[in-house]
Design a protein around this motif. Structure first.
Motif, mmCIF file in Angstrom:
data_model
loop_
_atom_site.group_PDB
_atom_site.id
_atom_site.type_symbol
_atom_site.label_atom_id
_atom_site.label_comp_id
_atom_site.label_asym_id
_atom_site.label_seq_id
_atom_site.Cartn_x
_atom_site.Cartn_y
_atom_site.Cartn_z
ATOM 1 N N ALA A 80 0.833 -1.201 0.000
ATOM 2 C CA ALA A 80 0.000 0.000 0.000
ATOM 3 C C ALA A 80 0.870 1.254 0.000
ATOM 4 O O ALA A 80 0.595 2.219 -0.720
ATOM 5 N N THR A 81 1.933 1.236 0.797
ATOM 6 C CA THR A 81 2.843 2.379 0.852
ATOM 7 C C THR A 81 3.487 2.601 -0.514
ATOM 8 O O THR A 81 3.592 3.723 -0.999
ATOM 9 N N LEU A 100 2.302 2.011 -3.293
ATOM 10 C CA LEU A 100 1.338 2.569 -4.243
ATOM 11 C C LEU A 100 1.090 4.048 -3.976
ATOM 12 O O LEU A 100 0.306 4.678 -4.670
ATOM 13 N N GLY A 101 1.716 4.577 -2.937
ATOM 14 C CA GLY A 101 1.556 5.994 -2.628
ATOM 15 C C GLY A 101 0.411 6.276 -1.684
ATOM 16 O O GLY A 101 0.009 7.422 -1.507
ATOM 17 N N MET A 102 -0.143 5.229 -1.055
ATOM 18 C CA MET A 102 -1.238 5.460 -0.108
ATOM 19 C C MET A 102 -0.654 6.017 1.189
ATOM 20 O O MET A 102 0.434 5.632 1.603
ATOM 21 N N GLN A 133 -4.809 5.949 4.975
ATOM 22 C CA GLN A 133 -5.487 5.144 3.952
ATOM 23 C C GLN A 133 -5.083 3.682 4.061
ATOM 24 O O GLN A 133 -5.919 2.779 3.936
#
Lengths: 257, 323
Positions: free
Chosen positions: B197-198, B200-202, B206
């Motif tokens: 998730a990180t 992916l830029g979340m 989020q």
């Protein structure tokens, strides 16, 4: 090598330690836009750590690492570096796609939901548009009919292809692959490599940590052999694989080829 | 010779068409002692029931008279309200505490640790008595600059309302247990999920709300269901505040007038049982909802037993408090 403009990735003396364990001891590398770089080396050589430094999943201790001319994880003002806020680091990361050895798909979401999640939440793309794009990407990785399947219903090769589609959905300018086929059954490796070849042919800049020498020979513009946290040998993959200059490279290749 | 070949085919490899192996028709293994044991148990229960029906001390006519009494059903509603409100606050606060415990910030982490230490380390009953006396210690609070009159005085008269005290007291105690349950759930999610998730830029928020917490729910729900059921029964301790409008309190009050404590205990127990049964059904559906994408075989009973063991510490402690 494309000499035009700034390189996509530039590493100068990149070093990283975990406690007293120095994993990277000064890596110098350059990857031009549209190039494919393959990194090979024994386990523990620092390949994966280097890859994780590029999108700031790990913090670089010393040296400079920049992507598309921007220092990773820091903002430069004159000679001083300032640590980025989490929000700014996230902005840098969304331009860099990453594919993991163990896929790391979100198990509670379908393949399609996996792909649209980041565009929806991070980029705030309208849902219809995100779904259309995701469907397009799933077709591109050969899984147009698997959008409604949960990861647990897919084979390893299919999961990894969904993971590639998920990374591509953010329209990255650089793709990082961390041993993307190492967790796969041998008969499933080919389908993932084929997707990656297609991606390379489309002009994507890629850094691939891999043990697939055939893929490296065929697709890579440059091959780097890492051992003990340093780049031992780099060059044209056909030459490095056929006629390694360095003793350590020779020893490694004799074991894996 | 041909027999042995057939036997082998019956094993792993599906036989080619035409040479189908015969299905095995063996004599089933019998379990005679199970039947004997079941008969003995049923007999014992029947004997107990016949005996109980004849004992006047149970006061069955009173049970029938009071089980649908308006005062009792109104009190049951109060108990239900206490459970729902204190659980909602407890879960929310517990979630916050769990996230705090896992925060990289040492200050936030210590605050959460201290909270759990105090509220899990003292009995609920004692805490409820304390909250009942709270307004004697702090009739109002002064928010402003110390040693001056600059500021605002906040009345704490709401802390004289027994129902409010009960909800606050139960919720604060519950939060400490929920914090541990939620923390275990969050830790059960593979670290690769946060990483993906990180990458992916979340943002961290989020990642938590979209990726980590939904997956943690599968681990959190079963022991939380357990906590809800436990809470429903813990509400009977609000007599400590004292609040007497709950199910057990009203049952006790009625029996104090009619001198029929036993039938009213049975009446209260029947209502508690009814609610816990409904809660168990709800838990089943919640578990189903949050196991999406997980193909693991789930023998319903086996799982419940496992989760009970996981939540063993808090539950055991709770029961200790009630005793």
């Amino acid at each position: 090598m494309t000499a035009t403009g700034t390189p996509m990735v530039k590493a100068e003396g990149v070093s990283k330690s975990f406690g007293s364990n120095e994993v990277l001891k000064g890596i110098d590398l350059e990857v031009g836009a549209g190039e494919v770089l393959c990194i090979i080396g024994p386990s523990g050589s620092g390949k994966s750590t280097f890859l994780r430094c590029i999108n700031h999943l790990e913090r670089v201790d010393a040296g400079r690492l920049s992507v598309d001319g921007e220092v990773v994880g820091y903002r430069q003002h004159g000679q001083k570096l300032y640590e980025l806020k989490p929000k700014e680091a996230a902005r840098q990361r969304r331009e860099i796609g990453m594919v993991f050895q163990r896929f790391n798909l979100f198990p509670h979401m379908t393949a399609l939901e996996n792909v649209i999640e980041a565009p929806l939440r991070v980029k705030r793309v309208p849902k219809a548009q995100a779904v259309a794009r995701a469907q397009e990407l799933l077709v591109r990785v050969g899984l147009g009919d698997k959008g409604s399947s949960y990861p647990s219903q897919l084979s390893g090769g299919q999961q990894q292809r969904v993971a590639i589609a998920r990374a591509l959905a953010m329209d990255p300018k650089l793709m990082l692959f961390d041993e993307p086929t190492s967790a796969l059954d041998p008969e499933l490796v080919g389908e993932v490599l084929d997707v990656m070849k297609g991606l390379a042919a489309s002009g994507m800049t890629m850094i691939v940590v891999t043990h697939e020498m055939g893929f490296a020979r065929e697709v890579a513009d440059e091959l780097v052999f890492m051992d003990g946290g340093v780049v031992v040998e780099a060059g044209d993959p056909r030459e490095v694989l056929a006629d390694p200059k360095h003793q350590r490279t020779r020893a490694f290749l004799s074991k894996v080829l | 010779m041909s027999e042995s070949i057939q036997a082998r085919q019956a094993g792993a490899v599906p036989p080619p068409a035409g040479a189908r192996a015969e299905p095995i028709e063996a004599v089933k293994l019998r379990h005679p002692w199970r039947i004997v044991f079941a008969i003995v148990l049923v007999l014992a229960v029947v004997l107990f029931l016949i005996d109980a029906a004849q004992r006047t001390a149970y006061g069955w006519p009173f049970v029938g008279k009071y089980v649908f009494d308006k005062r009792i059903s109104a009190a049951a509603f109060v108990t239900l309200q206490l459970t729902v409100y204190s659980m909602v606050i407890g879960v929310a606060l517990g979630l916050a505490l769990a996230v705090m415990r896992l925060s990289p910030n040492p200050v936030v982490k210590s605050v959460a640790w201290l909270y759990v230490w105090i509220f899990r380390g003292t009995p609920v009953y004692v805490q409820l008595v304390f909250w009942g006396l709270f307004s004697l210690i702090y009739p109002h609070v002064f928010l402003g600059v110390p040693w001056t009159s600059l500021g605002y005085s906040l009345s704490l008269s709401f802390m004289q309302n027994a129902f409010v005290i009960a909800v606050i007291g139960l919720a604060l105690n519950e939060a400490a247990y929920m914090a541990e349950i939620v923390r275990a759930g969050l830790l059960s999610v593979d670290a690769g999920q946060e990483e993906a998730a990180t990458a992916l830029g979340m943002s961290w928020g989020q990642t938590m709300t979209r990726i980590i917490i939904p997956q943690a729910m599968r681990v959190i729900i079963p022991p939380t269901g357990n906590e809800v059921i436990s809470m429903l029964k813990t509400t009977s301790l609000v007599a400590a505040i004292p609040l007497t409008t709950d199910l057990y309190g009203v049952a006790r009050d009625i029996s104090a007038v009619t001198y029929t404590p036993i039938p009213l205990l049975i009446v209260a127990s029947l209502w508690y049982l009814l609610f816990t049964s409904i809660l168990m059904v709800g838990q089943y559906f919640l578990e189903k909802r949050f196991s999406r994408g997980v193909n693991a075989r789930r023998p319903a009973r086996g799982r419940a037993a496992g989760s009970l063991a996981a939540a063993g510490a808090p539950d055991g402690n709770d029961l200790g408090g009630k005793g």
